[in-house]
Scaffold this motif. Structure first.
Motif, PDB file in Angstrom:
ATOM      1  N   LEU A 187      34.985  51.146  65.530  1.00  0.00           N
ATOM      2  CA  LEU A 187      35.477  49.839  65.966  1.00  0.00           C
ATOM      3  C   LEU A 187      34.310  48.997  66.457  1.00  0.00           C
ATOM      4  N   GLN A 188      34.295  47.737  66.044  1.00  0.00           N
ATOM      5  CA  GLN A 188      33.303  46.795  66.567  1.00  0.00           C
ATOM      6  C   GLN A 188      33.971  45.435  66.720  1.00  0.00           C
ATOM      7  N   ALA A 189      33.852  44.872  67.921  1.00  0.00           N
ATOM      8  CA  ALA A 189      34.416  43.552  68.214  1.00  0.00           C
ATOM      9  C   ALA A 189      33.280  42.537  68.256  1.00  0.00           C
ATOM     10  N   LEU A 190      33.447  41.451  67.517  1.00  0.00           N
ATOM     11  CA  LEU A 190      32.417  40.422  67.412  1.00  0.00           C
ATOM     12  C   LEU A 190      32.962  39.064  67.828  1.00  0.00           C
ATOM     13  N   ALA A 191      32.083  38.224  68.329  1.00  0.00           N
ATOM     14  CA  ALA A 191      32.455  36.843  68.635  1.00  0.00           C
ATOM     15  C   ALA A 191      32.642  36.080  67.324  1.00  0.00           C
ATOM     16  N   ALA A 192      33.660  35.244  67.284  1.00  0.00           N
ATOM     17  CA  ALA A 192      33.968  34.469  66.080  1.00  0.00           C
ATOM     18  C   ALA A 192      34.106  32.997  66.448  1.00  0.00           C
ATOM     19  N   PRO A 193      33.951  32.103  65.455  1.00  0.00           N
ATOM     20  CA  PRO A 193      34.110  30.676  65.726  1.00  0.00           C
ATOM     21  C   PRO A 193      35.532  30.355  66.168  1.00  0.00           C
ATOM     22  N   ARG A 194      35.662  29.326  66.966  1.00  0.00           N
ATOM     23  CA  ARG A 194      36.991  28.910  67.416  1.00  0.00           C
ATOM     24  C   ARG A 194      37.834  28.391  66.247  1.00  0.00           C
ATOM     25  N   SER A 195      37.160  27.792  65.234  1.00  0.00           N
ATOM     26  CA  SER A 195      37.883  27.106  64.167  1.00  0.00           C
ATOM     27  C   SER A 195      38.324  28.017  63.026  1.00  0.00           C
ATOM     28  N   SER A 196      37.699  29.189  62.872  1.00  0.00           N
ATOM     29  CA  SER A 196      38.043  30.046  61.737  1.00  0.00           C
ATOM     30  C   SER A 196      37.698  31.489  62.032  1.00  0.00           C
ATOM     31  N   GLY A 197      38.296  32.401  61.234  1.00  0.00           N
ATOM     32  CA  GLY A 197      38.020  33.814  61.389  1.00  0.00           C
ATOM     33  C   GLY A 197      36.821  34.251  60.565  1.00  0.00           C
ATOM     34  N   LEU A 198      36.498  35.546  60.668  1.00  0.00           N
ATOM     35  CA  LEU A 198      35.328  36.088  59.978  1.00  0.00           C
ATOM     36  C   LEU A 198      35.675  37.063  58.859  1.00  0.00           C
ATOM     37  N   TRP A 199      36.911  37.535  58.783  1.00  0.00           N
ATOM     38  CA  TRP A 199      37.207  38.636  57.885  1.00  0.00           C
ATOM     39  C   TRP A 199      36.943  38.302  56.418  1.00  0.00           C
TER      40      TRP A 199
ATOM     41  N   ARG B  89      32.215  59.707  50.020  1.00  0.00           N
ATOM     42  CA  ARG B  89      32.993  59.797  51.266  1.00  0.00           C
ATOM     43  C   ARG B  89      34.020  58.666  51.268  1.00  0.00           C
ATOM     44  N   PRO B  90      35.302  59.038  51.403  1.00  0.00           N
ATOM     45  CA  PRO B  90      36.346  58.005  51.429  1.00  0.00           C
ATOM     46  C   PRO B  90      36.170  57.074  52.630  1.00  0.00           C
ATOM     47  N   ALA B  91      36.490  55.795  52.425  1.00  0.00           N
ATOM     48  CA  ALA B  91      36.362  54.817  53.510  1.00  0.00           C
ATOM     49  C   ALA B  91      37.381  53.708  53.332  1.00  0.00           C
ATOM     50  N   ARG B  92      37.859  53.191  54.472  1.00  0.00           N
ATOM     51  CA  ARG B  92      38.740  52.025  54.501  1.00  0.00           C
ATOM     52  C   ARG B  92      38.203  51.040  55.526  1.00  0.00           C
ATOM     53  N   TYR B  93      38.102  49.781  55.130  1.00  0.00           N
ATOM     54  CA  TYR B  93      37.637  48.716  56.022  1.00  0.00           C
ATOM     55  C   TYR B  93      38.815  47.801  56.327  1.00  0.00           C
ATOM     56  N   LEU B  94      39.164  47.715  57.608  1.00  0.00           N
ATOM     57  CA  LEU B  94      40.260  46.856  58.050  1.00  0.00           C
ATOM     58  C   LEU B  94      39.685  45.807  58.989  1.00  0.00           C
ATOM     59  N   GLY B  95      40.090  44.574  58.823  1.00  0.00           N
ATOM     60  CA  GLY B  95      39.607  43.497  59.672  1.00  0.00           C
ATOM     61  C   GLY B  95      40.753  42.720  60.295  1.00  0.00           C
ATOM     62  N   VAL B  96      40.562  42.327  61.541  1.00  0.00           N
ATOM     63  CA  VAL B  96      41.579  41.545  62.250  1.00  0.00           C
ATOM     64  C   VAL B  96      40.895  40.348  62.899  1.00  0.00           C
ATOM     65  N   ASP B  97      41.326  39.149  62.557  1.00  0.00           N
ATOM     66  CA  ASP B  97      40.816  37.924  63.174  1.00  0.00           C
ATOM     67  C   ASP B  97      41.673  37.572  64.383  1.00  0.00           C
ATOM     68  N   GLY B  98      41.037  37.436  65.543  1.00  0.00           N
ATOM     69  CA  GLY B  98      41.729  37.035  66.753  1.00  0.00           C
ATOM     70  C   GLY B  98      41.217  35.696  67.244  1.00  0.00           C
ATOM     71  N   PRO B  99      41.673  35.245  68.408  1.00  0.00           N
ATOM     72  CA  PRO B  99      41.190  33.976  68.967  1.00  0.00           C
ATOM     73  C   PRO B  99      39.756  34.105  69.476  1.00  0.00           C
ATOM     74  N   ARG B 100      38.814  33.606  68.702  1.00  0.00           N
ATOM     75  CA  ARG B 100      37.375  33.632  69.003  1.00  0.00           C
ATOM     76  C   ARG B 100      36.794  35.046  68.978  1.00  0.00           C
ATOM     77  N   TRP B 101      37.476  35.984  68.321  1.00  0.00           N
ATOM     78  CA  TRP B 101      36.914  37.308  68.115  1.00  0.00           C
ATOM     79  C   TRP B 101      37.363  37.872  66.783  1.00  0.00           C
ATOM     80  N   PHE B 102      36.596  38.851  66.316  1.00  0.00           N
ATOM     81  CA  PHE B 102      36.907  39.565  65.084  1.00  0.00           C
ATOM     82  C   PHE B 102      36.746  41.049  65.354  1.00  0.00           C
ATOM     83  N   LEU B 103      37.727  41.851  64.946  1.00  0.00           N
ATOM     84  CA  LEU B 103      37.680  43.294  65.136  1.00  0.00           C
ATOM     85  C   LEU B 103      37.589  43.975  63.777  1.00  0.00           C
ATOM     86  N   LEU B 104      36.514  44.739  63.580  1.00  0.00           N
ATOM     87  CA  LEU B 104      36.330  45.507  62.354  1.00  0.00           C
ATOM     88  C   LEU B 104      36.638  46.970  62.650  1.00  0.00           C
ATOM     89  N   ALA B 105      37.517  47.555  61.848  1.00  0.00           N
ATOM     90  CA  ALA B 105      37.872  48.968  61.976  1.00  0.00           C
ATOM     91  C   ALA B 105      37.554  49.661  60.658  1.00  0.00           C
TER      92      ALA B 105
END
Length: 213
Positions: A78-90, A126-142
């Motif tokens: 898990l990594q949480a990143l700062a994102a722009p207020r106007s748009s997400g990063l995923w 190695r199997p891998a899955r990348y899931l992304g969630v855009d939140g209010p001014r943050w982005f969470l990558l799992a």
């Protein structure tokens, strides 16, 4: 293994009781109503407690930049990143990942579009899955890797874990894709902040892992 944080203060609990969650599940923003569960307080992230998981901080030098959750031979990063207020990063992050890992295919998952496939490693695919969630001014990558990327029982447990994560963005100005600061549960927030924090690179060699006891 992390220790659980104590339940939130009574006044915070009262606020949650007055405003019920408007969604069935998270990840939650710290400023929105969310279930008052016992969580591991890491500053920028509050993680649900699951005794079957070994939770560790991922560090680069003296900076805590993410979390690794271990279950058997599978991991959830898990990594949480700062994102722009106007748009997400995923959407942007997906494009970067696909450019470096053409083996991954886009599909629909529990949080919307995700990337899944097998990545080449020295020990074989190695199997891998990348899931992304855009939140209010943050982005969470799992990132789920190992057998859990295919094993629905393990993957489901990881997804449920992510659904109860609380992201604490804070009000301070942060650069785009700057990791939201994390800390050990027994450390107090504050102190001199680093001048520059590393940006997101999902394909860089994994950071040094330090276990919180």
């Amino acid at each position: 293994m992390f220790r659980r944080r104590r339940r939130e203060q009574p006044e915070t609990v009262a606020e949650h009781e007055q405003a019920a969650p408007t969604r069935e599940s998270g990840p939650w923003d710290a400023d929105e109503p969310h279930p008052d569960n016992d969580r591991i307080d890491l500053g920028g992230l509050r993680l649900p407690h699951n005794p079957d998981f070994d939770v560790r901080l991922a560090s680069v030098g003296d900076q805590h930049v993410g979390v690794v959750v271990i279950h058997g031979e599978s991991t959830l990063q898990l990594q949480a990143l700062a994102a722009p207020r106007s748009s997400g990063l995923w959407d942007e992050v997906k494009t970067k990942i696909r450019a470096q890992a053409k083996e991954l295919e886009e599909r629909e998952g529990p949080f919307g579009a995700e990337l899944a496939g097998e990545l080449p490693t020295d020990a074989g695919p190695r199997p891998a899955r990348y899931l992304g969630v855009d939140g209010p001014r943050w982005f969470l990558l799992a990132v789920i890797s190992g057998p859990g990327a295919h094993d629905e029982a393990v993957a489901g447990a990881f997804v449920d874990f992510v659904k109860d994560v609380v992201v604490v963005r804070g009000d301070e100005p942060m650069a785009r894709e700057e990791p939201i600061p994390l800390r050990r549960p027994n450390e107090q927030a504050g102190g001199d902040g680093p001048e520059e924090r590393p940006g997101l690179n999902p394909f860089k060699r994994g950071p040094e892992i330090s276990e919180i006891r």
